[in-house]
Design a protein around this motif. Structure first.
Motif, PDB file in Angstrom:
ATOM      1  N   ILE A 213       0.855  -1.186   0.000  1.00 40.17           N
ATOM      2  CA  ILE A 213       0.000   0.000   0.000  1.00 40.17           C
ATOM      3  C   ILE A 213       0.891   1.236   0.000  1.00 40.17           C
ATOM      4  CG2 ILE A 213      -1.765   1.298   1.253  1.00 40.17           C
ATOM      5  CD1 ILE A 213      -2.837  -1.294   2.327  1.00 40.17           C
ATOM      6  N   GLY A 214       0.634   2.138  -0.946  1.00 39.95           N
ATOM      7  CA  GLY A 214       1.463   3.318  -1.113  1.00 39.95           C
ATOM      8  C   GLY A 214       1.256   4.355  -0.029  1.00 39.95           C
ATOM      9  N   SER A 215       2.244   5.211   0.151  1.00 41.76           N
ATOM     10  CA  SER A 215       2.210   6.233   1.198  1.00 41.76           C
ATOM     11  C   SER A 215       1.025   7.176   1.019  1.00 41.76           C
ATOM     12  CB  SER A 215       3.510   7.036   1.187  1.00 41.76           C
ATOM     13  OG  SER A 215       4.613   6.213   1.483  1.00 41.76           O
ATOM     14  N   GLY A 216       0.444   7.570   2.140  1.00 41.56           N
ATOM     15  CA  GLY A 216      -0.629   8.546   2.124  1.00 41.56           C
ATOM     16  C   GLY A 216      -1.987   8.019   1.742  1.00 41.56           C
ATOM     17  N   SER A 217      -2.144   6.723   1.589  1.00 37.17           N
ATOM     18  CA  SER A 217      -3.422   6.154   1.179  1.00 37.17           C
ATOM     19  C   SER A 217      -4.285   5.789   2.374  1.00 37.17           C
ATOM     20  CB  SER A 217      -3.213   4.934   0.274  1.00 37.17           C
ATOM     21  OG  SER A 217      -2.768   5.351  -0.999  1.00 37.17           O
ATOM     22  N   VAL A 225      -8.338  -5.867   1.158  1.00 36.07           N
ATOM     23  CA  VAL A 225      -7.388  -5.438   0.132  1.00 36.07           C
ATOM     24  C   VAL A 225      -6.666  -6.657  -0.409  1.00 36.07           C
ATOM     25  CG1 VAL A 225      -5.454  -3.919  -0.404  1.00 36.07           C
ATOM     26  CG2 VAL A 225      -7.122  -3.247   1.338  1.00 36.07           C
ATOM     27  N   THR A 226      -6.856  -6.929  -1.691  1.00 34.40           N
ATOM     28  CA  THR A 226      -6.309  -8.131  -2.309  1.00 34.40           C
ATOM     29  C   THR A 226      -5.181  -7.847  -3.292  1.00 34.40           C
ATOM     30  OG1 THR A 226      -7.965  -8.051  -4.073  1.00 34.40           O
ATOM     31  CG2 THR A 226      -8.536  -9.289  -2.085  1.00 34.40           C
ATOM     32  N   LYS A 227      -4.981  -6.572  -3.653  1.00 35.67           N
ATOM     33  CA  LYS A 227      -3.914  -6.227  -4.598  1.00 35.67           C
ATOM     34  C   LYS A 227      -3.309  -4.884  -4.221  1.00 35.67           C
ATOM     35  CE  LYS A 227      -7.190  -4.295  -7.967  1.00 35.67           C
ATOM     36  NZ  LYS A 227      -7.693  -4.395  -9.357  1.00 35.67           N
ATOM     37  N   ASP A 228      -2.195  -4.543  -4.844  1.00 32.44           N
ATOM     38  CA  ASP A 228      -1.462  -3.333  -4.489  1.00 32.44           C
ATOM     39  C   ASP A 228      -2.325  -2.083  -4.614  1.00 32.44           C
ATOM     40  OD1 ASP A 228       0.691  -4.954  -4.072  1.00 32.44           O
ATOM     41  OD2 ASP A 228       1.827  -4.290  -5.827  1.00 32.44           O
ATOM     42  N   VAL A 229      -2.049  -1.129  -3.718  1.00 35.87           N
ATOM     43  CA  VAL A 229      -2.744   0.156  -3.704  1.00 35.87           C
ATOM     44  C   VAL A 229      -1.717   1.261  -3.951  1.00 35.87           C
ATOM     45  CG1 VAL A 229      -4.047   1.777  -2.266  1.00 35.87           C
ATOM     46  CG2 VAL A 229      -4.500  -0.686  -2.109  1.00 35.87           C
ATOM     47  N   PRO A 230      -1.951   2.164  -4.905  1.00 31.81           N
ATOM     48  CA  PRO A 230      -0.980   3.242  -5.162  1.00 31.81           C
ATOM     49  C   PRO A 230      -0.991   4.301  -4.064  1.00 31.81           C
ATOM     50  CG  PRO A 230      -2.910   3.522  -6.553  1.00 31.81           C
ATOM     51  CD  PRO A 230      -3.084   2.206  -5.840  1.00 31.81           C
ATOM     52  N   GLU A 231      -0.144   5.291  -4.203  1.00 30.46           N
ATOM     53  CA  GLU A 231      -0.064   6.366  -3.220  1.00 30.46           C
ATOM     54  C   GLU A 231      -1.274   7.298  -3.306  1.00 30.46           C
ATOM     55  OE1 GLU A 231       3.546   8.470  -3.868  1.00 30.46           O
ATOM     56  OE2 GLU A 231       4.838   6.846  -3.131  1.00 30.46           O
ATOM     57  N   LEU A 232      -1.618   7.901  -2.174  1.00 33.21           N
ATOM     58  CA  LEU A 232      -2.558   9.014  -2.089  1.00 33.21           C
ATOM     59  C   LEU A 232      -3.924   8.718  -2.712  1.00 33.21           C
ATOM     60  CD1 LEU A 232      -0.048  11.908  -2.856  1.00 33.21           C
ATOM     61  CD2 LEU A 232      -1.063  11.362  -0.644  1.00 33.21           C
ATOM     62  N   VAL A 233      -4.471   7.549  -2.386  1.00 30.66           N
ATOM     63  CA  VAL A 233      -5.818   7.213  -2.841  1.00 30.66           C
ATOM     64  C   VAL A 233      -6.635   6.712  -1.660  1.00 30.66           C
ATOM     65  CG1 VAL A 233      -5.080   6.647  -5.190  1.00 30.66           C
ATOM     66  CG2 VAL A 233      -5.209   4.840  -3.456  1.00 30.66           C
ATOM     67  N   VAL A 234      -7.954   6.697  -1.840  1.00 33.22           N
ATOM     68  CA  VAL A 234      -8.865   6.105  -0.870  1.00 33.22           C
ATOM     69  C   VAL A 234      -9.496   4.886  -1.519  1.00 33.22           C
ATOM     70  CG1 VAL A 234     -10.934   6.440   0.527  1.00 33.22           C
ATOM     71  CG2 VAL A 234      -9.354   8.352   0.169  1.00 33.22           C
ATOM     72  N   VAL A 235      -9.394   3.723  -0.844  1.00 31.40           N
ATOM     73  CA  VAL A 235      -9.972   2.497  -1.384  1.00 31.40           C
ATOM     74  C   VAL A 235     -11.011   1.958  -0.408  1.00 31.40           C
ATOM     75  CG1 VAL A 235      -7.874   1.940  -2.675  1.00 31.40           C
ATOM     76  CG2 VAL A 235      -8.211   0.990  -0.385  1.00 31.40           C
ATOM     77  N   ALA A 236     -11.968   1.198  -0.971  1.00 28.41           N
ATOM     78  CA  ALA A 236     -13.016   0.626  -0.126  1.00 28.41           C
ATOM     79  C   ALA A 236     -13.621  -0.576  -0.833  1.00 28.41           C
ATOM     80  CB  ALA A 236     -14.100   1.658   0.170  1.00 28.41           C
ATOM     81  N   PRO A 239     -13.597  -7.027  -3.140  1.00 30.80           N
ATOM     82  CA  PRO A 239     -12.243  -6.537  -2.864  1.00 30.80           C
ATOM     83  C   PRO A 239     -12.172  -5.019  -2.976  1.00 30.80           C
ATOM     84  CG  PRO A 239     -12.348  -7.391  -5.085  1.00 30.80           C
ATOM     85  CD  PRO A 239     -13.687  -7.692  -4.466  1.00 30.80           C
ATOM     86  N   ALA A 240     -11.187  -4.415  -2.328  1.00 25.89           N
ATOM     87  CA  ALA A 240     -11.079  -2.958  -2.284  1.00 25.89           C
ATOM     88  C   ALA A 240     -10.769  -2.381  -3.661  1.00 25.89           C
ATOM     89  CB  ALA A 240      -9.990  -2.549  -1.286  1.00 25.89           C
ATOM     90  N   LYS A 241     -11.445  -1.268  -3.967  1.00 24.58           N
ATOM     91  CA  LYS A 241     -11.226  -0.558  -5.228  1.00 24.58           C
ATOM     92  C   LYS A 241     -11.050   0.920  -4.928  1.00 24.58           C
ATOM     93  CE  LYS A 241     -13.959  -3.848  -7.944  1.00 24.58           C
ATOM     94  NZ  LYS A 241     -15.116  -4.033  -8.848  1.00 24.58           N
ATOM     95  N   ILE A 242     -10.419   1.620  -5.848  1.00 26.25           N
ATOM     96  CA  ILE A 242     -10.133   3.044  -5.648  1.00 26.25           C
ATOM     97  C   ILE A 242     -11.424   3.858  -5.785  1.00 26.25           C
ATOM     98  CG2 ILE A 242      -8.908   5.056  -6.546  1.00 26.25           C
ATOM     99  CD1 ILE A 242      -6.687   3.164  -7.467  1.00 26.25           C
ATOM    100  N   LEU A 243     -11.704   4.659  -4.741  1.00 21.19           N
ATOM    101  CA  LEU A 243     -12.868   5.553  -4.772  1.00 21.19           C
ATOM    102  C   LEU A 243     -12.495   6.933  -5.264  1.00 21.19           C
ATOM    103  CD1 LEU A 243     -14.709   4.779  -1.397  1.00 21.19           C
ATOM    104  CD2 LEU A 243     -15.152   3.823  -3.668  1.00 21.19           C
ATOM    105  N   LYS A 244     -11.336   7.430  -4.789  1.00 21.69           N
ATOM    106  CA  LYS A 244     -10.907   8.780  -5.186  1.00 21.69           C
ATOM    107  C   LYS A 244      -9.440   8.944  -4.844  1.00 21.69           C
ATOM    108  CE  LYS A 244     -12.350  10.859  -0.776  1.00 21.69           C
ATOM    109  NZ  LYS A 244     -13.192  11.895  -0.134  1.00 21.69           N
ATOM    110  N   THR A 245      -8.854  10.021  -5.325  1.00 20.28           N
ATOM    111  CA  THR A 245      -7.483  10.366  -4.966  1.00 20.28           C
ATOM    112  C   THR A 245      -7.507  11.467  -3.920  1.00 20.28           C
ATOM    113  OG1 THR A 245      -7.204  12.104  -6.621  1.00 20.28           O
ATOM    114  CG2 THR A 245      -6.769   9.829  -7.322  1.00 20.28           C
ATOM    115  N   ARG A 246      -6.387  11.627  -3.214  1.00 24.97           N
ATOM    116  CA  ARG A 246      -6.274  12.653  -2.182  1.00 24.97           C
ATOM    117  C   ARG A 246      -5.545  13.889  -2.666  1.00 24.97           C
ATOM    118  NH1 ARG A 246      -3.289  11.128   2.665  1.00 24.97           N
ATOM    119  NH2 ARG A 246      -4.272  13.020   3.478  1.00 24.97           N
ATOM    120  N   GLN A 247      -5.212  13.950  -3.941  1.00 17.06           N
ATOM    121  CA  GLN A 247      -4.419  15.070  -4.457  1.00 17.06           C
ATOM    122  C   GLN A 247      -5.344  16.223  -4.814  1.00 17.06           C
ATOM    123  OE1 GLN A 247      -2.348  12.821  -7.514  1.00 17.06           O
ATOM    124  NE2 GLN A 247      -0.480  12.887  -6.306  1.00 17.06           N
TER     125      GLN A 247
END
Length: 247
Positions: A213-217, A225-236, A239-247
């Motif tokens: 899981i990337g920093s800031g997520s 969570v079943t797979k890698d998560v990039p930085e600065l995102v919100v997942v839910a 299995p977990a999926k990206i809802l939005k970014t924090r940037q």
């Protein structure tokens, strides 16, 4: 079965060992009688002591049986230690009541806890031949469970809410139907778990083996969570999926 599995299974089953030797291997991680006696004396006399006197005595005497402990670290009551010489703790760490620190394994490094980490009550850090690393200022809520038969790294300033479960290895193979599932252990798994820095795991989150899981997520409560998560995102979700970014 691989060598790693055989060593662990022999220590658990107690084959070709006396009850005393089995206990030493499972709990103390040493065949030395002096280390067993010291471990038993300190944990029996101090682990249950409540209040300030218990905190004070454990902070002064538990470092004798542990691998390393920095100044300012405190241990709550009824903390359970397994293979204590492979547990290394930094300074100003708080380990709350009823926590288990189990560094069990033949060839592993065990448990490493950085400075200013907080571990909430009833939380379990359990190695089965793997390593667990909590970096500086990581905060684990109550009733969390981190298992590692490979390697689990919780980075700096991570916030892990109550009832989270991190599963670093230890899956089971299903390819041989003639062998019971509990005898088809894959200790290496998918390579463990890495949580980078400044991550927030909501309560009841589950992080499966092989995930980074990337920093800031942020992981929403109840997610798997079943797979890698990039930085600065919100997942839910599961299995977990990206809802939005924090940037």
């Amino acid at each position: 079965m691989g060598k790693k599995e055989l060593k662990i299974q022999v220590s658990i089953s107690g084959k070709k060992q006396s009850k005393l030797k089995r206990y030493q291997q499972l709990v103390v991680g040493s065949d030395k009688l002096t280390e067993l006696i010291l471990f038993e004396l300190l944990t029996t006399m101090l682990s249950w002591l409540p209040g300030a006197i218990g905190l004070f005595l454990r902070s002064k005497l538990y470092p004798i049986i542990l691998g390393d402990v920095g100044p300012g670290t405190v241990f709550g009551s009824n903390v359970v230690l397994r293979h204590p010489k492979k547990i290394r703790i930094g300074k100003n760490v708080v380990i709350d009541d009823n926590v288990m620190l189990d560094a069990k394994g033949e060839d592993n490094q065990g448990i490493t806890i950085g400075d200013e980490v907080f571990i909430g009550r009833n939380t379990i850090l359990s190695c089965k031949g793997g390593d667990i690393i909590l970096e500086e200022r990581a905060n684990l809520g109550f009733n969390c469970d981190i298992f590692s038969s490979n390697r689990v790294v919780v980075g700096k300033d991570n916030l892990i809410a109550a009832y989270c479960y991190l599963v670093g290895g230890g899956s089971y193979r299903l390819d041989n139907v003639s062998v019971p599932i509990n005898q088809q252990v894959d200790f290496e798994g998918k390579g463990g778990i890495t949580l980078n820095e400044n991550i927030w795991l909501g309560s009841h989150s589950v992080i499966l083996d092989g995930v980074s899981i990337g920093s800031g997520s942020v992981v929403a409560a109840g997610s798997v969570v079943t797979k890698d998560v990039p930085e600065l995102v919100v997942v839910a979700g599961t299995p977990a999926k990206i809802l939005k970014t924090r940037q």
